[in-house]
Motif scaffolding. Structure first.
Motif, PDB file in Angstrom:
ATOM      1  N   LEU A   1      14.740   1.506 -46.225  1.00  0.00           N
ATOM      2  CA  LEU A   1      14.810   2.585 -47.215  1.00  0.00           C
ATOM      3  C   LEU A   1      14.655   2.083 -48.641  1.00  0.00           C
ATOM      4  CD1 LEU A   1      17.725   4.810 -45.813  1.00  0.00           C
ATOM      5  CD2 LEU A   1      15.268   5.330 -45.829  1.00  0.00           C
ATOM      6  N   ASP A   2      15.081   0.833 -48.864  1.00  0.00           N
ATOM      7  CA  ASP A   2      15.005   0.292 -50.229  1.00  0.00           C
ATOM      8  C   ASP A   2      13.683  -0.413 -50.515  1.00  0.00           C
ATOM      9  OD1 ASP A   2      15.295  -1.893 -48.643  1.00  0.00           O
ATOM     10  OD2 ASP A   2      17.036  -2.722 -49.664  1.00  0.00           O
ATOM     11  N   TRP A   3      12.631  -0.073 -49.721  1.00  0.00           N
ATOM     12  CA  TRP A   3      11.288  -0.602 -49.942  1.00  0.00           C
ATOM     13  C   TRP A   3      11.241  -2.122 -49.767  1.00  0.00           C
ATOM     14  CZ3 TRP A   3       9.403   2.309 -55.004  1.00  0.00           C
ATOM     15  CH2 TRP A   3       9.401   3.687 -54.753  1.00  0.00           C
ATOM     16  N   ASN A   4      11.982  -2.642 -48.799  1.00  0.00           N
ATOM     17  CA  ASN A   4      11.908  -4.053 -48.448  1.00  0.00           C
ATOM     18  C   ASN A   4      11.570  -4.176 -46.969  1.00  0.00           C
ATOM     19  OD1 ASN A   4      12.651  -5.603 -50.857  1.00  0.00           O
ATOM     20  ND2 ASN A   4      14.624  -4.580 -50.688  1.00  0.00           N
ATOM     21  N   TYR A   5      10.926  -5.288 -46.610  1.00  0.00           N
ATOM     22  CA  TYR A   5      10.806  -5.683 -45.217  1.00  0.00           C
ATOM     23  C   TYR A   5      11.818  -6.793 -44.956  1.00  0.00           C
ATOM     24  CZ  TYR A   5       6.305  -3.235 -44.915  1.00  0.00           C
ATOM     25  OH  TYR A   5       5.313  -2.274 -44.913  1.00  0.00           O
ATOM     26  N   SER A   6      12.408  -6.796 -43.792  1.00  0.00           N
ATOM     27  CA  SER A   6      13.349  -7.843 -43.414  1.00  0.00           C
ATOM     28  C   SER A   6      12.694  -8.721 -42.348  1.00  0.00           C
ATOM     29  CB  SER A   6      14.651  -7.231 -42.880  1.00  0.00           C
ATOM     30  OG  SER A   6      15.564  -8.248 -42.544  1.00  0.00           O
ATOM     31  N   ILE A   7      12.510 -10.001 -42.674  1.00  0.00           N
ATOM     32  CA  ILE A   7      11.840 -10.930 -41.762  1.00  0.00           C
ATOM     33  C   ILE A   7      12.756 -12.129 -41.521  1.00  0.00           C
ATOM     34  CG2 ILE A   7       9.831 -12.445 -41.459  1.00  0.00           C
ATOM     35  CD1 ILE A   7       8.216 -10.515 -43.157  1.00  0.00           C
ATOM     36  N   ASP A   8      12.879 -12.496 -40.262  1.00  0.00           N
ATOM     37  CA  ASP A   8      13.741 -13.624 -39.879  1.00  0.00           C
ATOM     38  C   ASP A   8      13.205 -14.915 -40.500  1.00  0.00           C
ATOM     39  OD1 ASP A   8      15.096 -15.719 -38.486  1.00  0.00           O
ATOM     40  OD2 ASP A   8      15.539 -14.297 -36.865  1.00  0.00           O
ATOM     41  N   ILE A   9      14.107 -15.720 -41.082  1.00  0.00           N
ATOM     42  CA  ILE A   9      13.686 -16.975 -41.709  1.00  0.00           C
ATOM     43  C   ILE A   9      13.044 -17.908 -40.686  1.00  0.00           C
ATOM     44  CG2 ILE A   9      15.937 -18.062 -41.363  1.00  0.00           C
ATOM     45  CD1 ILE A   9      13.572 -18.583 -44.370  1.00  0.00           C
ATOM     46  N   ALA A  10      13.404 -17.724 -39.411  1.00  0.00           N
ATOM     47  CA  ALA A  10      12.823 -18.579 -38.369  1.00  0.00           C
ATOM     48  C   ALA A  10      11.328 -18.331 -38.192  1.00  0.00           C
ATOM     49  CB  ALA A  10      13.548 -18.338 -37.042  1.00  0.00           C
ATOM     50  N   ARG A  11      10.840 -17.169 -38.664  1.00  0.00           N
ATOM     51  CA  ARG A  11       9.423 -16.861 -38.542  1.00  0.00           C
ATOM     52  C   ARG A  11       8.595 -17.565 -39.612  1.00  0.00           C
ATOM     53  NH1 ARG A  11       8.831 -14.903 -33.679  1.00  0.00           N
ATOM     54  NH2 ARG A  11       6.788 -14.129 -34.359  1.00  0.00           N
ATOM     55  N   PHE A  12       9.279 -18.149 -40.611  1.00  0.00           N
ATOM     56  CA  PHE A  12       8.567 -18.838 -41.681  1.00  0.00           C
ATOM     57  C   PHE A  12       8.280 -20.281 -41.274  1.00  0.00           C
ATOM     58  CE2 PHE A  12      10.302 -15.249 -43.816  1.00  0.00           C
ATOM     59  CZ  PHE A  12       9.535 -15.023 -44.947  1.00  0.00           C
ATOM     60  N   GLU A  13       7.213 -20.826 -41.806  1.00  0.00           N
ATOM     61  CA  GLU A  13       6.895 -22.226 -41.594  1.00  0.00           C
ATOM     62  C   GLU A  13       7.774 -23.081 -42.513  1.00  0.00           C
ATOM     63  OE1 GLU A  13       2.748 -23.120 -41.768  1.00  0.00           O
ATOM     64  OE2 GLU A  13       2.167 -21.209 -40.842  1.00  0.00           O
ATOM     65  N   ASN A  14       8.114 -24.287 -42.065  1.00  0.00           N
ATOM     66  CA  ASN A  14       8.982 -25.134 -42.876  1.00  0.00           C
ATOM     67  C   ASN A  14       8.496 -26.575 -43.004  1.00  0.00           C
ATOM     68  OD1 ASN A  14       9.512 -26.141 -40.390  1.00  0.00           O
ATOM     69  ND2 ASN A  14      11.597 -25.319 -40.243  1.00  0.00           N
ATOM     70  N   ASP A  15       7.218 -26.800 -42.682  1.00  0.00           N
ATOM     71  CA  ASP A  15       6.638 -28.114 -42.954  1.00  0.00           C
ATOM     72  C   ASP A  15       5.975 -28.041 -44.332  1.00  0.00           C
ATOM     73  OD1 ASP A  15       5.260 -30.455 -43.200  1.00  0.00           O
ATOM     74  OD2 ASP A  15       4.656 -30.533 -41.099  1.00  0.00           O
ATOM     75  N   PHE A  16       6.707 -28.464 -45.333  1.00  0.00           N
ATOM     76  CA  PHE A  16       6.236 -28.280 -46.702  1.00  0.00           C
ATOM     77  C   PHE A  16       5.139 -29.266 -47.087  1.00  0.00           C
ATOM     78  CE2 PHE A  16      10.584 -26.672 -46.380  1.00  0.00           C
ATOM     79  CZ  PHE A  16      10.308 -25.333 -46.606  1.00  0.00           C
TER      80      PHE A  16
END
Length: 456
Positions: A161-176
């Motif tokens: 409702l507040d115009w945000n998407y909620s995405i699990d941090i585990a779905r992000f890549e972490n090899d910087f």
């Protein structure tokens, strides 16, 4: 002292991707946050500032030859920063990067503003999560997604409702190391960004926005607008600027000004500079500009003439043997009086025009304009009075607005000493003025906005 222990913190990130927050960074963020009047927005600006400075430090530490440009990012534009909880339009090498700040180093769900994923104007090649922990005085680069992956993750969920998407941090890549490699070596064409061209629905939503926008004084956009209305606002910088001015108290009467403002930004403007150009090119004014008040003009002809919006160009009101005496005598008297009594000098290269308006049985509006190149601005003199040989309406009010507010509200009444109103306005070349006439009964007549453009 903290909600998590250092060991717990290290489970979520790696030491090589963490940075200590320096006192200077915190002080600078605190100072920057004061630009917002709303405490909620102050907090957002504070977090965004810490996230950006932390990311700059991280890039400088990990890849010092990578060029990072912040001048055009949303945090450098208070109007955008005031509405977005993310830092977009950040340029890193050839890529656009969007930073997603979070006030935690351990939260598992990341809120991403819908605008930076759904609206092409704010799209980025990479979305990077920056965690901030004030108590630990640390920041961390927590994860990243290229745009194609970010869109896939977006499509797995529904906007909140507040115009945000909620995405699990585990779905992000972490090899910087991969992130730095992409930013250095990847062809920018490999991650295409959407085209920002879309149908302009602002005119269709104008009536809705007119009633809703004045309500956004201490609220977020999503609390007042639908997403469709929000898209119209977020993709029109003039609207964001207007709301920001309302929230910072620059526009004192938003409910009164909003109607004029929406007309200024949606209606086709009349280019007043043509009064100068056309007069310089055409010396046939005495033929095309027969005054509507001519005794030879029938009532029907006059009605047809005063229904048109076309400004009639005429020469400077100086006595001339080739000019209509009836026409120029009235204008000459008015402009001479204004210049003498108000120490106003109209330059010889000014352009003159008038309209006879079908309002309160007919009223004449004169316009005079000239350019002020040294100040990159233009001047507009408006005069409202009776049509020659016609009776002055008993009572007419005019209201003149620009994008910053209502500039003038005055009444013209029969029996006034001058029997006309005049106003001298100065604006930059991108400013427009809007004139509205109001009758004694409240009927309004708004002319198309006036601009001074060399492009049309």
């Amino acid at each position: 002292m903290t909600n998590i222990t250092m060991n717990e913190f290290l489970e979520f990130t790696t030491p090589s991707e963490t940075l200590e927050l320096e006192t200077e960074q915190i002080d600078r963020a605190l100072q920057f946050s004061q630009a917002a009047k709303n405490s909620q927005r102050q907090w957002s600006l504070y977090v965004q500032s810490l996230a950006l400075s932390s990311f700059e430090e991280w890039v400088k530490k990990r890849q010092p030859d990578l060029k990072l440009e912040t001048d055009n990012c949303s945090l450098s534009n208070l109007i955008h920063a005031n509405f977005l909880d993310a830092i977009c339009k950040l340029q890193v090498g050839d890529f656009k990067v969007c930073l997603i700040p979070t006030m935690s180093l351990s939260d598992s769900e990341i809120s991403i503003p819908r605008a930076v994923l759904d609206l092409p104007e704010f799209a980025a090649h990479f979305y990077i999560v920056i965690g901030i922990d004030e108590e630990l005085e640390m920041a961390a680069i927590r994860g990243f997604l290229p745009r194609d992956r970010a869109i896939q993750e977006r499509d797995r969920t529904q906007p909140q409702l507040d115009w945000n998407y909620s995405i699990d941090i585990a779905r992000f890549e972490n090899d910087f190391n991969d992130l730095l490699l992409y930013l250095q070596c990847l062809d920018v064409e490999a991650i295409p960004l959407p085209d920002p061209i879309r149908a302009n629905n602002l005119t269709q939503l104008k009536n809705q926005l007119e009633s809703l926008l004045p309500q956004i004084q201490n609220q977020s956009l999503w609390q007042v607008l639908s997403w469709e209305q929000g898209v119209a606002v977020l993709t029109h910088p003039e609207l964001l600027d207007w709301i920001y001015r309302v929230q910072t108290g620059t526009i004192l009467s938003p409910s009164q000004h909003i109607s004029d403002f929406l007309k200024i930004i949606t209606q086709q403007a009349t280019n007043a500079s043509r009064w100068i150009q056309e007069f310089a090119q055409e010396w046939t004014w005495e033929i095309i500009n027969q005054p509507a008040s001519s005794p030879l003009c029938s009532a029907t002809q006059m009605k047809e003439l005063i229904q048109e919006w076309t400004w009639q160009i005429f020469s400077p009101p100086v006595p001339s043997p080739i000019r209509s005496v009836t026409e120029t005598k009235e204008a000459s008297d008015i402009f001479s009086e204004i210049q003498q009594n108000h120490n106003l000098k109209i330059p010889p290269d000014a352009g003159y025009a008038y309209q006879d308006l079908a309002f309160e049985n007919g009223i004449r509006l004169y316009g005079v304009t000239w350019s002020i190149p040294d100040e990159e601005s233009w001047s507009l003199l408006l005069v409202l009075g009776a049509i020659p040989h016609q009776t002055l309406p008993s009572q007419v009010q005019w209201r003149i607005s620009d994008q910053t507010g209502i500039l003038i509200e005055e009444s013209l009444q029969f029996g006034n000493e001058n029997e006309y109103l005049f106003a001298k306005l100065i604006g930059t070349y991108d400013e427009k003025f809007l004139l509205t006439l109001i009758s004694a009964t409240g009927e309004e007549l708004t002319l198309p906005p006036l601009e001074f453009s060399s492009n049309s």
